[in-house]
Design an enzyme around this catalytic site. Structure first.
Site, PDB file in Angstrom:
ATOM      1  N   ASP A  63       0.821  -1.201   0.000  1.00 62.11           N
ATOM      2  CA  ASP A  63       0.000   0.000   0.000  1.00 62.11           C
ATOM      3  C   ASP A  63       0.858   1.255   0.000  1.00 62.11           C
ATOM      4  OD1 ASP A  63      -2.330  -1.486   0.062  1.00 62.11           O
ATOM      5  OD2 ASP A  63      -2.474  -1.450   2.249  1.00 62.11           O
ATOM      6  N   TYR A 129       5.827  -9.958   6.986  1.00 61.16           N
ATOM      7  CA  TYR A 129       5.753  -8.517   7.207  1.00 61.16           C
ATOM      8  C   TYR A 129       6.202  -8.196   8.630  1.00 61.16           C
ATOM      9  CZ  TYR A 129       3.088  -7.620   2.920  1.00 61.16           C
ATOM     10  OH  TYR A 129       2.696  -7.499   1.624  1.00 61.16           O
TER      11      TYR A 129
END
Length: 300
Positions: A63, A129
């Protein structure tokens, strides 16, 4: 086919995937490949879509504001295209630092083998992540317990805007690095915003706003995370830290890696200086501006 490890500071970009009229990491990569004359000259991707190299794919879409250590892009690349060569055309916020040549399959008709069936998105078996959660008042034991309840197989529908693919098996890890909680989350794939919602959920439990059982309530659907205050956490502390492939062995380009570390370290210093400047402004407001006049001589 060759795969490249790409690291980037995501703050200047509107995400990884190319878009019209806004800067993205992918557009910067394709600009570099176009300059290097690596794009497919026969490609006709359609109106408004730029050409890409043959076989091109990326490991995932990050994102706006999200950074990466090991974003992975793969395509049919000439032998001379090394990370160093690619970096020569990339901005200072994006760096290739390792590469792997995709093994040729043994089932082609001509016996020579080919790697054209490799896909950087679909062939990834694990993505990891890491989220740097600023939480100076957090209880590390509560944070660890919250992550433990999140680990394993669950339907994460309540923590994503996706309508499908919400059942995932997650592995979690945790480290306290004052004033941050460093949250690691690994899975084969992730629904949209899941890690950032998990970061908010951990913060709420770790700061004592909710008990650890709140995690279970969110996961089983008996609590609505939107109305119960589990927002999507900020994007900038999130990093795509690793993408694993079963048959790829990445070789670090030492020169490219050294240059990448130096450039990113300089960006880190600039970011820290900006943060200190804003902190000074904030402190000045809190003191009514009095500190800004300290040490000044009286002028008549």
């Amino acid at each position: 086919m060759r795969a490249f490890r790409i690291a980037y500071d995501g703050r200047p970009f509107y995400g990884f995937q190319r878009q019209l009229d806004v800067p993205t990491v992918e557009d910067a990569l394709l600009d570099a490949l176009e300059t290097l004359d690596v794009l497919d000259p026969n490609a006709d991707p359609g109106r408004g879509v730029r050409p890409i190299p043959p076989g091109y794919a990326a490991a995932g879409r990050t994102d706006a504001g999200v950074s990466a250590l090991a974003q992975t892009v793969a395509f049919e690349a000439p032998e001379w295209l090394t990370p160093r060569a690619l970096n020569g055309e990339l901005p200072e916020s994006i760096h290739a630092w390792a590469h792997a040549d995709v093994p040729k399959s043994a089932d082609t008709n001509d016996g020579a083998g080919a790697s054209g069936d490799f896909h950087a998105t679909h062939d990834a078996i694990r993505r990891r992540y890491v989220y740097q959660l600023y939480a100076p008042d957090a209880n590390p034991e509560l944070a660890s317990e919250a992550l433990g309840r999140i680990a394993g197989e669950h339907d994460f529908a309540a923590l994503t805007t996706d309508d499908s693919g919400t059942v995932r098996t997650l592995a979690t890890e945790f480290e306290r690095a004052e004033p941050y909680l460093v949250l690691g989350v690994s899975a084969g794939g992730f629904p949209r915003h899941l890690v950032r919602r998990i970061a908010s959920l951990v913060r709420i439990v770790a700061t004592g706003e909710r008990p650890p059982s709140f995690v279970d309530a969110v996961l089983d659907g008996s609590s609505d995370p939107v109305t119960d205050g589990v927002p999507t956490a900020a994007a900038e502390p999130l990093v795509l830290a690793d993408v694993a492939y079963p048959d790829l062995e990445f070789v670090v380009d030492e020169t490219a890696a050294t240059d990448a570390r130096a450039a990113l370290a300089e960006r880190s210093v600039r970011a820290a200086t900006r943060a200190r400047t804003i902190e000074q402004v904030s402190e000045g407001i809190a003191s009514g501006g009095e500190r800004s006049h300290e040490g000044e001589e009286q002028v008549e």
